[in-house]
Scaffold this motif. Structure first.
Motif, PDB file in Angstrom:
ATOM      1  N   SER A 506       0.832  -1.213   0.000  1.00 51.77           N
ATOM      2  CA  SER A 506       0.000   0.000   0.000  1.00 51.77           C
ATOM      3  C   SER A 506       0.865   1.261   0.000  1.00 51.77           C
ATOM      4  O   SER A 506       0.493   2.269  -0.613  1.00 51.77           O
ATOM      5  CB  SER A 506      -1.017  -0.013   1.137  1.00 51.77           C
ATOM      6  N   HIS A 509       1.793   1.847  -3.531  1.00 45.56           N
ATOM      7  CA  HIS A 509       0.641   2.401  -4.249  1.00 45.56           C
ATOM      8  C   HIS A 509       0.542   3.898  -4.060  1.00 45.56           C
ATOM      9  O   HIS A 509       0.220   4.644  -4.981  1.00 45.56           O
ATOM     10  CB  HIS A 509      -0.662   1.743  -3.763  1.00 45.56           C
ATOM     11  N   ARG A 510       0.804   4.329  -2.820  1.00 50.06           N
ATOM     12  CA  ARG A 510       0.721   5.760  -2.546  1.00 50.06           C
ATOM     13  C   ARG A 510       1.794   6.525  -3.318  1.00 50.06           C
ATOM     14  O   ARG A 510       1.533   7.600  -3.840  1.00 50.06           O
ATOM     15  CB  ARG A 510       0.838   6.032  -1.039  1.00 50.06           C
ATOM     16  N   CYS A 511       2.996   5.953  -3.390  1.00 52.80           N
ATOM     17  CA  CYS A 511       4.081   6.640  -4.106  1.00 52.80           C
ATOM     18  C   CYS A 511       3.846   6.629  -5.612  1.00 52.80           C
ATOM     19  O   CYS A 511       4.147   7.597  -6.306  1.00 52.80           O
ATOM     20  CB  CYS A 511       5.420   5.974  -3.834  1.00 52.80           C
ATOM     21  N   PRO A 513       0.783   5.841  -7.831  1.00 51.43           N
ATOM     22  CA  PRO A 513      -0.629   5.438  -7.968  1.00 51.43           C
ATOM     23  C   PRO A 513      -0.918   4.737  -9.288  1.00 51.43           C
ATOM     24  O   PRO A 513      -1.867   3.964  -9.380  1.00 51.43           O
ATOM     25  CB  PRO A 513      -1.393   6.760  -7.886  1.00 51.43           C
ATOM     26  N   HIS A 514      -0.123   4.977 -10.316  1.00 53.39           N
ATOM     27  CA  HIS A 514      -0.444   4.394 -11.626  1.00 53.39           C
ATOM     28  C   HIS A 514       0.304   3.099 -11.916  1.00 53.39           C
ATOM     29  O   HIS A 514       0.076   2.476 -12.945  1.00 53.39           O
ATOM     30  CB  HIS A 514      -0.176   5.419 -12.731  1.00 53.39           C
TER      31      HIS A 514
END
Ligand code: ADP
Ligand code: ZN
Ligand code: ZN
Length: 761
Positions: A506, A509-511, A513-514
């Motif tokens: 997660s 994902h934050r760093c 997003p794509h």
């Protein structure tokens, strides 16, 4: 004639039976027999035959269960060697050497109904009188079946949308025949395996292959074991394939051992692609039926090349020419239950017994094998460069202490690693991120009073799983819901320390997003996607990042991966284990080896708090394995640790802590007395100090105190441990057997002796 039988049910001893005359012709060692035993009928293996009558009265053998022996005389010898070396009962060792599926009552080949066209049909065939009576639909069906050349009833029914009754009706008319046939349960069925041809070897590979295939050496031993030390991506597998091809040409068979974890479809495909149907796969995920069929294909010689994990070392390959042990340093080759054998050592002994060759391959050999190669006991074949001039990856160490000082807290990803991932995303290249699970799993803690949620049956903290908000024990599998408040101080403000793969995912994902991220660990693979699905998706470029545990460290070959990140290299370093440094180095070198395997060069970032620890510094240096090994061997020698001695553990388990401790203490005392005598007798030789008191640093037989094992409690059993070191395994086995005969442990205490223990657990 008399026969000695090892009975499935019993105790570490053989029983003698007389052989009735009608069986003397057929009876062979290695066969499974039926014998009377304590008022009932038991099954047992014939181990030896003699004509001398024993002093006591014997009962006769009742029957031979299966005339073709399950064990060749050489395999029986091997089993006996293992039982002696590991101090295990012979029956348990025999059972470990056979797949359980083969011995299960009722195990047999699968038969299915096969439909054939009764007589030739088609435009040129003589008209079958019965055909005249068929409907148009029936005639069509028969000619369809004729066109595909018959087939399994099940399949034809499905394919031609008909029913078994229709086909039976046609059989009654004589236009079709239906009969049972043996159907092979093929673990590779449905996989498209493309045939491959041998690649032209580069000069380094050629030299290595020549070493493997070399004739007898000077010392008289026919084929000394070969240690194939080749860096990751140096083409070791291609060398194995060509060595095996040579064996097949000579009419010989081969066994390839791989660590269970790397027995992926990718590995299997490489062997099946080259040798087709001659390959049998033994895999823990096989069904009983598949395992039964594969084993019988090996026994009958239909399959000549066996690929499998450690137990495949027992495969009944006749006229064995070669055993390959790939990733020979891998800890999964050691069986962690009785018989506690090491498949690499068993491979070496089996090869010697059967006059076969044995190749131990690795980029990071075990120090045992490396020392054997240094002393000339093994031949060494080195492949120090990757194929096609591909470079080894550049390795950077990232000091997390500095990183923490810079930003004020401990990040999961360092700035340097984030930057490197970013560049891969821009270039459309792939990244593998590696996280050693155990040290990083999330632990539930109460910051107010320092209470930690621990499994009540095992002395390990629970691991927090976010998906179902549960605490799980990774030793016994027990679980509980997250408590509403702290049982000690009733605080409700828990903290979740440690970094698990889920949390890393997660954060990533934050760093980014794509970015498409795939996660692979024990939890992700048990759910929606299998191990194989995840790997194929990653190979097909469906994700940018693969994040996972040890599972992704080994053997994988993804051409588009140019970056590998190790989130914390220190985890395996701080284990109570004499091999901690070796394991850390192996792990780092293996993971790093996943980077830059094709044309594009690779880069590796290793995040650590101990950049100066020898194993970590070595993984980042270009001096390579040999430099690490020689420094590590120095240390082992001065500390009297393997490979300079044999190390065994004795683990005493009991539900009652005092009982486990007192028996461990009693054995420790007896062993210490034994050691004093042993060392005293050794000391009489001029090499050692005079007198019976041997200085500690000269003592060859050393016994630790009895102490709580590092895993002090598991599944409700308390564990105490003694560590014994001696020049030879036999020295330890003799001592332990002597004490066991004088002071056998009571029923409520379990003693496990682990010769060549791989870790102190
Ligand atoms: P290792 O087992 O040492 O890690 P592999 O056998 O997996 O190495 O080889 C790495 C890659 O190089 C594979 O894709 C393999 O097909 C390829 N390869 C091996 N030998 C050769 C060769 N002689 N010429 C070209 N490619 C090769
Ligand atoms: Zn537990
Ligand atoms: Zn608390």
């Amino acid at each position: 004639m008399f026969v000695q039988v090892a009975i499935d049910l019993a105790l570490d001893r053989l029983f003698t039976y007389s052989v009735p005359v009608e069986l003397t012709e057929k009876l062979r060692v290695g066969q499974l027999l039926r014998v009377p035993f304590g008022g009932r009928v038991a099954r047992g293996f014939a181990l030896a035959v003699t004509d001398t009558a024993p002093a006591f009265k014997t009962k006769p053998v009742l029957a031979i269960e299966d005339e073709s022996p399950f064990f060749s005389p050489a395999l029986l010898k091997l089993v006996r060697w293992i039982a002696d070396y590991t101090a295990s009962p012979i029956e348990t060792t025999l059972r470990a050497a056979l797949p359980a599926a083969v011995l299960k009552p009722g195990a047999r080949a699968k038969e299915m109904l096969y439909v054939d066209v009764g007589q030739p049909t088609g435009p040129l065939a003589a008209p079958n009188p019965a055909h005249g009576q068929l409907t148009l639909r029936q005639r069509q069906l028969v000619s369809e079946i004729a066109r595909v050349g018959g087939g399994w009833m099940q399949q034809l029914v499905r394919e031609f949308k008909t029913t078994p009754a229709t086909l039976r009706g046609l059989a009654e008319k004589g236009v079709l025949s239906i009969a049972p046939r043996t159907a092979r349960r093929d673990p590779l069925a449905g996989r498209n395996v493309l045939p491959t041809k041998p690649l032209p070897l580069n000069p380094l590979q050629q030299t290595a292959l020549a070493t493997i295939l070399a004739g007898s050496d000077m010392s008289g031993a026919s084929h000394p074991p070969v240690l194939l030390h080749g860096v990751t991506g140096s083409g070791k597998t291609e060398i194995y394939l060509q060595a095996i091809a040579r064996m097949l040409e000579e009419g010989k068979g081969a066994i390839v051992l791989v660590p269970e974890i790397s027995l992926t479809p990718q590995t299997v495909r490489r062997f099946a692609g080259r040798f087709g149907d001659r390959v049998a796969v033994l895999h823990s995920a096989l069904s009983d039926g598949e395992r039964y069929d594969e084993w019988h294909r090996i026994r009958t010689g239909a399959a000549r090349v066996v690929v499998g994990p450690r137990s495949a070392v027992f495969a009944p390959v006749a006229n064995l020419g070669l055993i390959v042990v790939d990733e020979e340093h891998d800890p999964s080759y050691k069986q962690e239950e009785t018989p506690r054998y090491h498949a690499r050592d068993v491979a070496v002994v089996r090869a010697r017994l059967e006059g076969a060759r044995v190749v131990l391959g690795s980029a990071t050999p075990s120090l045992e094998s490396w020392l054997n190669a240094q002393t000339g006991k093994y031949s060494l074949a080195s492949v120090p460069a990757r194929v096609a001039g591909r470079a080894l990856p550049t390795v950077h160490l990232v000091n997390m202490e500095d990183e923490m000082a810079r930003i004020g807290h401990l990040p999961i990803f360092s700035a340097a690693l984030l930057d490197a991932i970013h560049r891969r995303l821009e270039n459309g290249e792939q990244t593998i991120l590696f996280l050693n699970r155990r040290g990083y799993s999330r632990i539930l803690e109460c910051p107010a009073c320092n209470w930690v949620a621990e499994c009540p049956d095992c002395s390990v903290p629970y691991t927090y799983h976010r998906a179902d908000n549960c605490l799980r024990c990774h030793v016994c599998g027990g679980w509980m819901h997250v408590p509403a408040s702290c049982p000690d101080c009733h605080g409700t403000d828990f903290s979740y320390t440690g970094i698990g793969t889920q949390r890393a995912e997660s954060a990533l994902h934050r760093c980014f997003p794509h970015a498409h991220i795939l996660r692979m660990d024990a939890d992700s693979t048990s759910r929606k996607m299998s191990h194989d699905d995840i790997l194929s998706a990653f190979r097909a470029g469906k994700a940018d990042v693969l994040l996972g545990t040890q599972m992704i460290a080994k053997g994988l070959d993804f051409p588009n991966v140019t970056l590998v990140g190790v989130l914390n290299a220190d985890v395996s370093l701080h284990r109570p284990n004499p091999r901690a440094s070796e394991r850390t180095y192996q792990l780092l070198a293996q993971v790093s080896g996943r980077a830059g395997r094709a044309e594009k060069p690779g880069e590796v970032y290793i995040q650590t708090f101990s950049p100066d620890a020898p194993a970590i510094a070595a993984a980042a240096s270009d001096k390579g394995f040999a430099a690490f090994a020689s420094a590590e061997l120095e240390d082992r020698k001065s500390a009297y640790l393997p490979p300079y001695c044999r190390l065994a553990t004795l683990v005493f388990r009991a539900k009652d802590e005092a009982l486990a401790r007192s028996w461990a203490e009693l054995y420790a005392k007896s062993l210490a007395r034994w050691a004093e005598k042993y060392n005293g007798s050794v000391a009489k030789y001029p090499d050692h100090s005079v007198g019976s008191r041997v200085p500690r640093d000269r003592a060859l037989f050393r016994v630790s105190e009895a102490a709580e094992a590092p895993l002090a409690k598991a599944e409700g059993w308390f564990r105490y441990q003694i560590v014994v070191r001696a020049p030879a395994a036999k020295d330890i086995v003799v001592a332990v057997k002597w004490i066991e005969s004088a002071r056998p442990v009571p029923k409520d205490v379990r003693l496990a002796v682990d010769i060549d223990a791989q870790s102190l657990a």
